[in-house]
Design a protein around this motif. Structure first.
Motif, mmCIF file in Angstrom:
data_model
loop_
_atom_site.group_PDB
_atom_site.id
_atom_site.type_symbol
_atom_site.label_atom_id
_atom_site.label_comp_id
_atom_site.label_asym_id
_atom_site.label_seq_id
_atom_site.Cartn_x
_atom_site.Cartn_y
_atom_site.Cartn_z
ATOM 1 N N LYS A 196 -4.177 2.259 -3.231
ATOM 2 C CA LYS A 196 -3.984 3.483 -2.442
ATOM 3 C C LYS A 196 -4.720 3.439 -1.097
ATOM 4 O O LYS A 196 -4.405 4.236 -0.198
ATOM 5 C CB LYS A 196 -4.450 4.684 -3.255
ATOM 6 C CG LYS A 196 -5.911 4.622 -3.666
ATOM 7 C CD LYS A 196 -6.282 5.817 -4.515
ATOM 8 C CE LYS A 196 -7.757 5.763 -4.941
ATOM 9 N NZ LYS A 196 -8.136 6.936 -5.776
ATOM 10 N N ASN A 197 -5.687 2.550 -0.970
ATOM 11 C CA ASN A 197 -6.433 2.424 0.290
ATOM 12 C C ASN A 197 -5.829 1.371 1.224
ATOM 13 O O ASN A 197 -6.484 0.943 2.178
ATOM 14 C CB ASN A 197 -7.888 2.073 -0.003
ATOM 15 C CG ASN A 197 -8.600 3.161 -0.783
ATOM 16 O OD1 ASN A 197 -8.382 4.361 -0.544
ATOM 17 N ND2 ASN A 197 -9.436 2.763 -1.732
ATOM 18 N N ASN A 198 -4.599 0.967 0.918
ATOM 19 C CA ASN A 198 -3.881 -0.050 1.705
ATOM 20 C C ASN A 198 -4.545 -1.423 1.629
ATOM 21 O O ASN A 198 -4.266 -2.298 2.461
ATOM 22 C CB ASN A 198 -3.752 0.363 3.173
ATOM 23 C CG ASN A 198 -2.785 1.527 3.349
ATOM 24 O OD1 ASN A 198 -1.813 1.650 2.609
ATOM 25 N ND2 ASN A 198 -3.068 2.391 4.322
#
Length: 287
Positions: A196-198
């Protein structure tokens, strides 16, 4: 050769030459005789009866009757083949004695080539995963960006997240999908995922005894290929040395010294390959 160009008749010289079937431009001087129309008519008027035409007697009067080809008009083909002795003399003239620097092996270049083989082998070993997270696993990955590709290290930073996972952070967030796809298609058996934090997480599977044995065999195969490459450059140096000895650039004693030096350099790089194999094998067995 004589070419007739009657006055008052607008025919060029080449046309007259073709008309009288006489070659143009033969070796030697070309004399052009101008005859009046009256002379040609008079010559044709006194043509005796018989099978020859007026044209024949006109040519004869002008001195243009066909003659057998002269020696300078004949063209001969073929030439005598050069003998081995003559060919050898030409080679000696074209290739004067070479200097010693031109024929002796370049040891610096030989060492550079051998070192390049060693560095390539080390890079391949780092790319072989041994059941633990190691950034070197991704050294050979290239990321496709549009119509171009770049090494992963140019577009992202690879670090160790934990013992079984690598963390890949893209320099440009828009490249994360391309990085993920490139790692999957690198034939490393890795399946990255984007969190989700890339960030891109790359799990490194634990090794089994079967996978370890297979990896050790791969290491030995790569090592043998590297040793063959090193020995190839040794052979090239030896060939240059033999050529130098044959040309007389070095003495027999100097040849022996050069041979020892070349063999010493070769053995040094072969030993380095052996050390890398031992270190990688130990790393694999510990996982």
């Amino acid at each position: 050769m004589v070419v007739v160009a009657p006055r008052g008749i607008g025919l060029p010289v080449p046309a007259l030459c073709r008309f009288f079937r006489h070659p143009q431009g033969t070796a030697g001087a070309v004399a052009v005789r101008y005859l009046s129309v009256q002379t040609l008519v008079a010559s044709a008027a006194i043509v005796p009866s018989g099978r020859h035409s007026a044209l024949h007697w006109t040519q004869r009067a002008a001195g243009l009757e066909r003659q057998p080809p002269t020696a300078h008009q004949c063209r001969w083909y073929g030439s005598k083949k050069k003998g081995k002795k003559h060919h050898k003399e030409e080679e000696e003239e074209k290739e004067p004695g070479e200097s010693e620097a031109d024929v002796l092996p370049d040891m610096d270049a030989t060492k550079e080539h051998m070192n390049h083989c060693l560095e390539r082998f080390a890079t391949e070993l780092r790319a072989m995963r041994a059941g633990r997270a190691n950034p070197g696993i991704l050294d050979r990955v290239r990321v496709t960006l549009g119509h171009e590709s770049a090494p992963l290290s140019d577009v992202a930073v690879v670090t160790i997240k934990d013992a079984q996972n690598l963390l890949v952070l893209a320099n440009d967030p828009d490249h994360k999908t391309a990085i993920d796809t490139s790692i999957r298609n690198a034939n490393l058996g890795l399946n990255p995922r984007i969190d989700k934090n890339n960030a891109i997480i790359v799990p490194v599977p634990k090794s089994t005894k079967e996978s370890r044995d297979k990896m050790v065999k791969q290491v030995e195969a790569l090592a043998e290929r590297t040793r063959m490459s090193v020995r190839k450059y040794r052979q090239d140096a030896m060939k240059q040395l033999k050529a130098a000895a044959k040309s007389g650039a070095v003495s027999k004693d100097e040849v022996k010294t050069w041979e020892k030096d070349i063999q010493t350099v070769t053995d040094n790089f072969v030993d380095k390959v052996k050390d890398l194999v031992a270190a990688k094998t130990q790393e694999i067995e510990k996982t």
